[in-house]
Design an enzyme around this catalytic site. Structure first.
Site, PDB file in Angstrom:
ATOM      1  N   ILE A  67       1.125  -1.318  -0.249  1.00  0.00           N
ATOM      2  CA  ILE A  67       0.218   0.012   0.183  1.00  0.00           C
ATOM      3  C   ILE A  67       0.658   0.943  -0.080  1.00  0.00           C
ATOM      4  CG2 ILE A  67      -1.939   1.017   1.649  1.00  0.00           C
ATOM      5  CD1 ILE A  67      -2.281  -1.633   2.124  1.00  0.00           C
ATOM      6  N   ASP A  68       1.802   1.243   0.662  1.00  0.00           N
ATOM      7  CA  ASP A  68       3.347   2.474   0.767  1.00  0.00           C
ATOM      8  C   ASP A  68       3.575   2.720  -0.656  1.00  0.00           C
ATOM      9  OD1 ASP A  68       3.760   4.040   2.314  1.00  0.00           O
ATOM     10  OD2 ASP A  68       5.305   3.377   3.043  1.00  0.00           O
TER      11      ASP A  68
END
Length: 672
Positions: A411-412
């Site tokens: 996600i990052d």
């Protein structure tokens, strides 16, 4: 030396004397006006930004990506040698090159640390010592004798982590019966059952599944030497320890482990065989195109051992490509030393470099930026991975950290890639917007129920995996964190989704997670400076005003922990001792940049703290436009596994200086 001695709130410390003050005292001339000081600082920043831009462009790969070395600790190198010893594929050249690196990392007291300037660490010291024994270093050599004496002082091998003792058990230096049990039948636990493999973080899951095979097989290869010198009493290498009370969590899981040891003795042949075959299929299905597993070294090492134990020979395509992938983790130094990276970070480095160059003022349509975007677009993942176990209806659209890791996009990276894509004027904007749209939908779909985001999975918050006696090697779950959530919020604001209820939940979670000191905890970077440096730009992008109480508390905290030299730094020990170490450590380029990015987002461009921070960056820049940074400012597992990303020292200072000069980043128009 830091400006304060504790993390409490209170009056700001006196301003450190400046060079202009000293000039006034010695010459009698009036110090420069504030306007002149600002102009001098801006001029220095422009010069440093130009040199840093040239340097960063000079290290871009022709294909468009960037990748700095990813430095961790010598257990990577030691385990590479132990793997080759176990498989019988030792190479004298590689052994000596690894030994050269390991020797070079030894501290004066004979130990090995897990981060620059840190204390000796028992497991790292044991593994490094054994690796040097494999390389031919004699136990009575002074550097070896210092190491073994320190190991005994710390409790010997019995006090080491489980993974270290597993490596020793592979050669009969430790008893398998004295290790926690991990049965392959674990793979059959349904996904709703506690301790099923999807309760573990993806990095732990990829490691645990092959280790269930190793634990079941319990192999022992002939040991080339003894290790009595690493035990307090070689006759009793593992003295018995009392169990914790049965009413405690530790006591419960210790007794569960004893029951699993009993099960190992009576495990049903057909069930166990089927479980190991299922584990093998699970492993092979997750091998990446480049032969690795998850793009990280530990799962690759254990997967190779596990499959080899099940009869896969070293010429089998799975093992042949797996072993070849490990060679790509090697960094050869000019002195002939060979360092093994735990993983590689090209996607992360490329998106951060793109953001840095764009914020520094490189034209948005610059060919190098367009080339970077082309490469990132080709890396977007379009198939499901382990994350889809909890989100089966969600369409893929994320990016991973590494060159090849389609099973575990994170996600990052996805949030930061989107921010990078939107800073570049690409000749095919529809292609970029389509990729951004897929990424935004995927990130929205990966939101946890509390409104925040973890790194790889949704709601990966089970309290049980960390309780297992086996899991003493660091964080094994992936709960939401402030830094990842902040990056997602910043991205969502940039694409005009500030008022989406899901974004607002993320903002509310961030505000609720602020520490009493005013900082935010940093899960994937060290530590409170990283967390705060991530959150304040996100809040600003989302429209939270600089006057908001949370923003003002964070600004005061950053001002309090600024070092006397004008920079910022934070030691890895802040993960263990927040009161003494939060926001404290030798000034570093990356952490100074994070603090500046936070202060600039909070509207503090003309503050004394920002001016001093900018001057520290411009004053410590090297002639070639780079910065030096021996300290570890990245985090794999808080305290347990630290990282020195060699490109951090380049991309974040350039980003901070660019934003100081150009006032960016500018959020996209707010929409729904």
């Amino acid at each position: 030396m830091t400006a304060t001695t504790d993390g409490s709130t209170g009056a700001l410390p006196p301003r450190a004397p400046s060079a202009s003050d000293a000039t006034a005292e010695t010459t009698g001339k009036a110090p420069p006006t504030r306007t002149a000081v600002r102009q001098d600082t801006a001029d220095a920043a422009r010069h440093a930004t130009a040199r840093a831009t040239d340097h960063l462009l000079s290290v871009q790969d022709p294909a468009g990506w960037w990748k700095g070395d990813l430095e961790t600790n010598v257990t990577m190198d030691a385990e590479d040698l132990l793997l080759r010893q176990f498989l019988g594929i030792q190479d004298p050249k590689l052994t000596e090159a690894a030994a050269r690196h390991i020797r070079g990392e030894q501290c004066a007291d004979g130990t090995w640390a897990t981060f620059h300037g840190g204390p000796g660490e028992l497991s790292a010291t044991i593994e490094a010592y054994v690796a040097l024994r494999l390389a031919g270093d004699e136990p009575d050599a002074p550097h070896m004798a210092r190491a073994s004496a320190w190991v005994r002082e710390q409790g010997g091998v019995a006090a080491a982590r489980v993974f270290t003792r597993i490596w020793l058990a592979l050669f009969g230096w430790w008893k398998w019966d004295d290790l926690p049990e991990l049965p392959p039948e674990l793979l059959y636990f349904p996904k709703w059952f506690p301790l099923n493999i999807y309760d573990f973080g993806c990095w732990a899951r990829q490691t645990i599944v092959p280790l269930t095979i190793v634990s079941a097989k319990r192999p022992v290869r002939p040991a080339p030497f003894g290790l009595d010198e690493l035990h307090i009493d070689p006759r009793r290498p593992n003295p018995p320890r009392p169990l914790a009370p049965a009413t405690s969590w530790d006591g419960l899981f210790q007794r569960l482990d004893k029951a699993l040891h009993l099960y190992h003795k009576v495990a049903f042949g057909k069930l166990r065989g089927a479980a190991m075959r299922s584990a093998a299929r699970w492993i092979i299905e997750r091998q990446e195109n480049d032969g690795c597993w998850g793009g990280i070294q530990p799962p690759a090492v254990y997967s190779i051992i596990a499959l080899h134990l099940l009869g896969y020979d070293l010429d089998h395509p799975v093992l042949r490509t797996g072993l070849a992938s490990l060679d790509r983790f090697a960094v050869w130094r000019d002195d002939g030393a060979r360092m093994i990276e735990a993983c590689q970070s090209p996607v992360w480095d490329t998106c951060l470099a793109t953001i840095a160059l764009a914020d520094a003022g490189l034209p948005a349509d610059h060919p190098r930026l367009v080339k970077a975007v082309d490469w990132m677009l080709a890396e977007q993942i379009d198939r499901p991975g382990d994350w889809s176990v909890k989100r089966p209806q969600l369409t893929s659209g994320g990016w991973s950290f590494e060159f090849d890791n389609d099973n575990y996009p994170d996600i990052d990276d996805t949030a930061e890639v989107v921010l990078a894509l939107r800073r570049v004027k690409h000749p095919d904007p529809q292609r970029v917007e389509a990729a951004v749209g897929r990424a935004v939908r995927w990130n929205f779909g990966m939101q946890s129920k509390n409104g925040a985001w973890g790194a790889f999975d949704v709601d990966n918050t089970s309290p049980f995996p960390n309780r297992l006696p086996f899991c003493d090697f660091g964080e094994v779950i992936d709960p939401p964190s402030a830094d990842v959530t902040a990056h997602v919020v910043e991205m969502l604001a940039d694409v005009g989704r500030t008022h989406d209820p899901r974004t607002r939940r993320g903002i509310a979670w961030l505000l609720a997670e602020q520490e009493p000191s005013g900082a935010w905890f940093g899960r994937w970077g060290t530590n409170y400076i990283y967390g705060t440096g991530s959150v304040l730009p996100a809040l600003a992008a989302a429209g939270i005003p600089a006057s908001h109480p949370a923003v003002r508390r964070a600004v005061l905290w950053l001002e309090r922990v600024q070092n006397d030299d004008g920079g910022w730094g934070e030691d890895q020990r802040s993960y263990q001792d927040k009161e003494r170490w939060a926001g404290r450590g030798a000034s570093t380029a990356s952490q100074t940049a994070w603090a500046l990015m936070a202060l600039l987002a909070a509207g503090e461009r003309d503050s004394e703290a920002v001016r001093r921070g900018v001057r520290w960056l411009t004053g410590t820049q090297r002639e070639d436009g780079s910065w030096d940074e021996p300290y570890f400012t990245g985090t794999g597992f808080p305290w347990d596994f630290s990282i020195n990303y060699h490109l951090y020292r380049q991309v974040f200072p350039l980003t901070a200086l660019g934003r100081y000069l150009n006032g960016g980043p500018v959020a996209a128009p707010v929409g729904s």
